[in-house]
Design an enzyme around this catalytic site. Structure first.
Site, PDB file in Angstrom:
ATOM      1  N   TYR A  73       0.841  -1.210   0.000  1.00 15.69           N
ATOM      2  CA  TYR A  73       0.000   0.000   0.000  1.00 15.69           C
ATOM      3  C   TYR A  73       0.868   1.248   0.000  1.00 15.69           C
ATOM      4  O   TYR A  73       0.580   2.226  -0.680  1.00 15.69           O
ATOM      5  CB  TYR A  73      -0.916  -0.004   1.230  1.00 15.69           C
ATOM      6  CG  TYR A  73      -1.941   1.115   1.201  1.00 15.69           C
ATOM      7  CD1 TYR A  73      -3.216   0.894   0.672  1.00 15.69           C
ATOM      8  CD2 TYR A  73      -1.640   2.396   1.681  1.00 15.69           C
ATOM      9  CE1 TYR A  73      -4.149   1.916   0.621  1.00 15.69           C
ATOM     10  CE2 TYR A  73      -2.568   3.416   1.623  1.00 15.69           C
ATOM     11  CZ  TYR A  73      -3.829   3.175   1.097  1.00 15.69           C
ATOM     12  OH  TYR A  73      -4.748   4.184   1.049  1.00 15.69           O
ATOM     13  N   PHE A 125      -6.358  20.122 -24.822  1.00  7.30           N
ATOM     14  CA  PHE A 125      -6.989  18.840 -25.130  1.00  7.30           C
ATOM     15  C   PHE A 125      -8.371  18.841 -24.465  1.00  7.30           C
ATOM     16  O   PHE A 125      -8.596  19.590 -23.512  1.00  7.30           O
ATOM     17  CB  PHE A 125      -6.107  17.707 -24.595  1.00  7.30           C
ATOM     18  CG  PHE A 125      -6.701  16.350 -24.781  1.00  7.30           C
ATOM     19  CD1 PHE A 125      -6.879  15.835 -26.051  1.00  7.30           C
ATOM     20  CD2 PHE A 125      -7.095  15.592 -23.688  1.00  7.30           C
ATOM     21  CE1 PHE A 125      -7.439  14.579 -26.224  1.00  7.30           C
ATOM     22  CE2 PHE A 125      -7.653  14.334 -23.865  1.00  7.30           C
ATOM     23  CZ  PHE A 125      -7.826  13.832 -25.131  1.00  7.30           C
ATOM     24  N   ASP A 216       1.621  19.855 -20.658  1.00  7.09           N
ATOM     25  CA  ASP A 216       0.712  18.723 -20.822  1.00  7.09           C
ATOM     26  C   ASP A 216       1.487  17.732 -21.692  1.00  7.09           C
ATOM     27  O   ASP A 216       1.596  17.888 -22.901  1.00  7.09           O
ATOM     28  CB  ASP A 216      -0.591  19.185 -21.477  1.00  7.09           C
ATOM     29  CG  ASP A 216      -1.595  18.046 -21.634  1.00  7.09           C
ATOM     30  OD1 ASP A 216      -1.230  16.896 -21.326  1.00  7.09           O
ATOM     31  OD2 ASP A 216      -2.726  18.310 -22.076  1.00  7.09           O
ATOM     32  N   ALA A 218       1.617  14.422 -22.597  1.00  2.59           N
ATOM     33  CA  ALA A 218       1.214  13.085 -23.056  1.00  2.59           C
ATOM     34  C   ALA A 218       2.168  12.522 -24.116  1.00  2.59           C
ATOM     35  O   ALA A 218       2.511  11.352 -24.090  1.00  2.59           O
ATOM     36  CB  ALA A 218      -0.207  13.122 -23.603  1.00  2.59           C
ATOM     37  N   LYS A 259      -0.111   7.235 -23.406  1.00  3.37           N
ATOM     38  CA  LYS A 259       0.377   7.504 -24.756  1.00  3.37           C
ATOM     39  C   LYS A 259       1.852   7.089 -24.859  1.00  3.37           C
ATOM     40  O   LYS A 259       2.149   5.914 -24.995  1.00  3.37           O
ATOM     41  CB  LYS A 259       0.195   8.996 -25.088  1.00  3.37           C
ATOM     42  CG  LYS A 259      -1.222   9.409 -25.448  1.00  3.37           C
ATOM     43  CD  LYS A 259      -2.182   9.431 -24.315  1.00  3.37           C
ATOM     44  CE  LYS A 259      -3.514  10.018 -24.677  1.00  3.37           C
ATOM     45  NZ  LYS A 259      -3.898  11.148 -23.840  1.00  3.37           N
TER      46      LYS A 259
HETATM   47  C1  LIG Z   1      -4.908  11.926 -23.404  1.00  3.20           C
HETATM   48  C2  LIG Z   1      -4.590  13.305 -23.083  1.00  3.20           C
HETATM   49  C3  LIG Z   1      -4.958  13.876 -21.862  1.00  3.20           C
HETATM   50  C4  LIG Z   1      -5.822  13.152 -20.850  1.00  3.20           C
HETATM   51  O1  LIG Z   1      -5.294  11.964 -20.448  1.00  3.20           O
HETATM   52  P1  LIG Z   1      -6.152  10.676 -20.046  1.00  3.20           P
HETATM   53  O2  LIG Z   1      -5.118   9.674 -19.678  1.00  3.20           O
HETATM   54  O3  LIG Z   1      -6.960  10.291 -21.238  1.00  3.20           O
HETATM   55  O4  LIG Z   1      -7.023  11.056 -18.905  1.00  3.20           O
HETATM   56  C5  LIG Z   1      -4.571  15.164 -21.614  1.00  3.20           C
HETATM   57  N1  LIG Z   1      -3.864  15.879 -22.511  1.00  3.20           N
HETATM   58  C6  LIG Z   1      -3.504  15.365 -23.698  1.00  3.20           C
HETATM   59  C7  LIG Z   1      -2.729  16.193 -24.652  1.00  3.20           C
HETATM   60  C8  LIG Z   1      -3.853  14.074 -24.026  1.00  3.20           C
HETATM   61  O5  LIG Z   1      -3.519  13.580 -25.223  1.00  3.20           O
END
Ligand SMILES: *Cc1c(COP(=O)(O)O)cnc(C)c1O
Length: 463
Positions: A73, A125, A216, A218, A259
Site C-alpha cells: 500500500y 486537449f 501537458d 502526453a 500515450k
Molecule cells: C490523453 C490526453 C490527456 C488526458 O489523459 P487521459 O489519460 O486520457 O485522462 C490530456 N492531454 C492530452 C494532450 C492528451 O492527449
C-alpha cells in the site's frame, strides 16, 4: 509515390484475432450506436483508431514487470522504480503517479484556477479544457496561425503564438492568468510538435509575468523526436537530452502515461522544484481523489510497467518506426489528393473532413460524417476532432465552430502493420470518390452538458 514503410523494430509474440463484418452488419451496428463511435463494441471494429491512449501493446519486459509489481500500500518497490525513472528522464524533483492524465489535471488545476481566472494554452486537449472549466476558470487557445491551415506545411505547427500570448496576458491582466499550459505534441492541432525555441520563448513570457507554466506531456517523446529531426540546433542531441531540456523550461507537468509511456493505464504529475509549496497540496488532493501518494490510483504492477515503458518510449529506433507509420499513410494520401494536417503529426493522421465534404457545414459535423463512413466502408473506427467534439459555448449554449474539422486516425503503439495502413488508405480513397453523394451530416438528439462527444446520440439529417 508512397514512401517506404519503416520495418518494425520488434517481432510479434502474441496475437489477437480481429473480425471483419460485412457492410450491412456495420451499418446496423453504427445506427444502434446512435452514430456515436464510443458506443460501438470494440469487437465489432476491424481496425481501432479511436485513440492511441491506453491501446498500446506492452513489451515482454513490461509484462515481466507486471509479475514483479510490488503491491504494498505504501512505499512499494515499483513506486521507487517509477520515481527514479521519472526523475532521471524529466529531471524533476517531485513525481506523483495518478491513474491517468485527467486525474493529474483534476489534482493540479484547482490549485491555480478558480472563477475569474483564465488558463492559456497552445491548444487545450478536451479533458484538459474540461478540468479548467470544472475549476471555474476559462480556457483560451493561442496556437500559431499556420496550425489553422491543414494544407500549409510548417515544421512546428503546434507552437504557441508568443505575440498573441503577450497580448492575451495584457488583456486579462497577468494576475488573472492562473496557468499557461504547453501541450506537447499539440494533440488537437493534429499531433503537431512544439519547438524547443518556442518552449523557451513561452517560458520567458511566463517568468516575466510570474505565471506558472505546465507541460501537458502526453506525447513528450514524439515531440522530442520531431525536435531532433527539425530543429537544427538539436540534431546532435539524444532524445533524452532533448526531453530534459524541454522540461527544464516548465515548472510542472501533467501527463497521461497512456500515450508515449506505452502502458494501458497511468498518469503522472511532476514538479521541478522539490521544495515547492505546491507539493503538499498535490499530496493532499491525491490522497483524497486517487489514493495514497505511493500508488496514486494504480496497482503496483501498473507502476512497474510504466517505469519500464517510459524508457522504451524514448528509444530512437522505436520513434523512427512510429513516426514512419504516420508518414507512410500520409504519403499514400498525398498520392490520392486527400488533405490532412500536414506535415503529418506524431500519433496519428488528421484528415481534413472540411476538404472532403466542403458542402457539409460545421454544425452538421463533417468530421463525424467521415468517421461514420469509415466504419461503414471498412470497419475502421476513428473519431471527430472538430465542432462535434468542441461542443457548446459554456456561457451561451451555442454550438461552437471549430478551427478544424479533422477525422483523427490515432494509431496505437506497436499494434498495426503495413497492411492495416493500406486498408486505411484504400478506405479513404473509396470514400473520397463518392464524397459528393453524401449530402448532409448529423444532428444531435441528446447530449450531456460537458464532454458531450463521448456520449451524445446522433441522427442523420435527411436531405
Ligand atoms: C490523453 C490526453 C490527456 C488526458 O489523459 P487521459 O489519460 O486520457 O485522462 C490530456 N492531454 C492530452 C494532450 C492528451 O492527449
Amino acid at each position: 509515390m508512397a514512401i517506404k514503410y519503416i520495418p518494425e523494430p520488434f517481432r510479434i509474440k502474441m496475437v489477437e484475432t480481429i473480425k471483419t463484418l460485412d457492410r450491412s452488419e456495420r451499418e446496423k451496428n453504427i445506427a444502434e450506436a446512435k452514430f456515436n463511435m464510443f458506443n460501438l463494441r470494440g469487437e465489432d471494429v476491424y481496425i481501432d483508431l479511436l485513440t492511441d491512449s491506453g491501446t498500446n501493446a506492452m513489451s515482454q519486459e513490461q509484462w515481466a514487470g507486471v509479475l514483479k509489481g510490488d503491491e504494498a500500500y505504501a512505499g512499494g518497490k515499483s513506486y521507487y522504480k517509477l520515481l527514479e525513472a521519472g526523475r532521471d528522464i524529466f529531471g524533476y524533483g517531485y513525481i506523483q503517479p495518478v491513474h491517468q492524465g485527467r486525474a493529474a489535471e483534476k489534482v493540479l488545476f484547482p490549485t491555480f484556477l478558480s472563477k475569474g481566472k483564465v488558463a492559456i494554452s497552445n491548444m487545450f486537449f478536451d479533458t484538459t479544457r474540461a478540468h479548467v472549466e470544472l475549476a471555474g476558470a476559462r480556457a483560451v487557445d493561442c496556437v500559431v496561425e499556420e496550425a489553422k491551415d491543414p494544407a500549409k506545411r510548417a515544421p512546428f505547427k503546434g507552437n504557441m503564438d508568443v505575440a498573441k500570448l503577450e497580448k492575451l496576458i495584457a488583456e486579462y491582466g497577468p494576475s488573472n492568468v492562473g496557468l499557461v499550459v504547453m501541450t506537447i505534441t499539440n494533440n488537437s492541432a493534429g499531433g503537431q510538435p512544439v519547438s524547443l525555441e518556442n518552449m523557451a520563448a513561452v517560458a520567458a513570457v511566463c517568468k516575466k509575468h510570474n505565471i506558472p507554466l505546465d507541460i501537458d506531456a502526453a506525447r513528450f517523446a514524439e515531440n522530442a523526436y520531431f525536435i531532433k529531426q527539425r530543429e537544427a540546433s538539436c540534431k546532435n542531441m539524444s532524445i533524452k537530452e532533448i526531453i530534459a531540456k524541454t522540461f527544464s523550461y516548465a515548472d510542472m507537468f501533467t501527463m497521461s502515461a497512456k500515450k508515449d509511456a506505452i502502458v494501458n493505464m497511468g498518469g503522472l504529475i511532476g514538479v521541478k522544484d522539490p521544495d515547492s509549496p505546491l507539493i503538499p497540496k498535490i499530496k493532499a488532493a491525491c490522497i483524497s481523489y486517487e489514493g495514497f501518494i505511493s500508488y496514486g490510483g494504480l496497482s503496483g504492477r501498473d507502476l512497474e510497467s510504466l517505469a519500464i515503458g517510459l524508457y522504451e518510449g524514448i528509444e530512437e529506433s522505436f520513434l523512427r518506426y512510429r513516426i514512419g507509420q504516420m508518414e507512410y499513410l500520409a504519403s499514400r494520401l498525398d498520392d490520392a489528393g486527400i488533405i490532412y494536417q500536414s506535415p503529418v503529426g506524431g500519433h496519428g493522421v488528421f484528415v481534413d473532413a472540411k476538404a472532403m465534404f466542403p458542402h457539409i457545414p460545421y454544425n452538421e459535423f463533417p468530421a463525424q460524417v467521415l468517421a461514420i463512413e469509415l466504419y461503414k466502408e471498412a470497419g475502421i473506427r476513428t473519431c471527430d476532432i472538430g465542432s462535434y467534439m468542441l461542443g457548446n459555448d459554456p456561457d451561451t449554449g451555442e454550438q461552437l465552430k471549430s478551427q478544424f474539422e479533422f477525422t483523427r486516425f490515432a494509431v496505437p503503439r506497436r499494434v498495426y502493420t503495413q497492411a492495416h495502413f493500406d486498408v486505411m488508405a484504400e478506405a479513404l480513397i473509396a470514400i473520397k470518390a463518392k464524397a459528393g453523394s453524401i449530402k448532409r451530416g448529423y444532428k444531435i438528439l441528446w447530449e450531456p452538458p460537458i464532454l458531450r462527444h463521448f456520449q451524445a446520440h446522433l441522427e442523420p439529417i435527411k436531405s
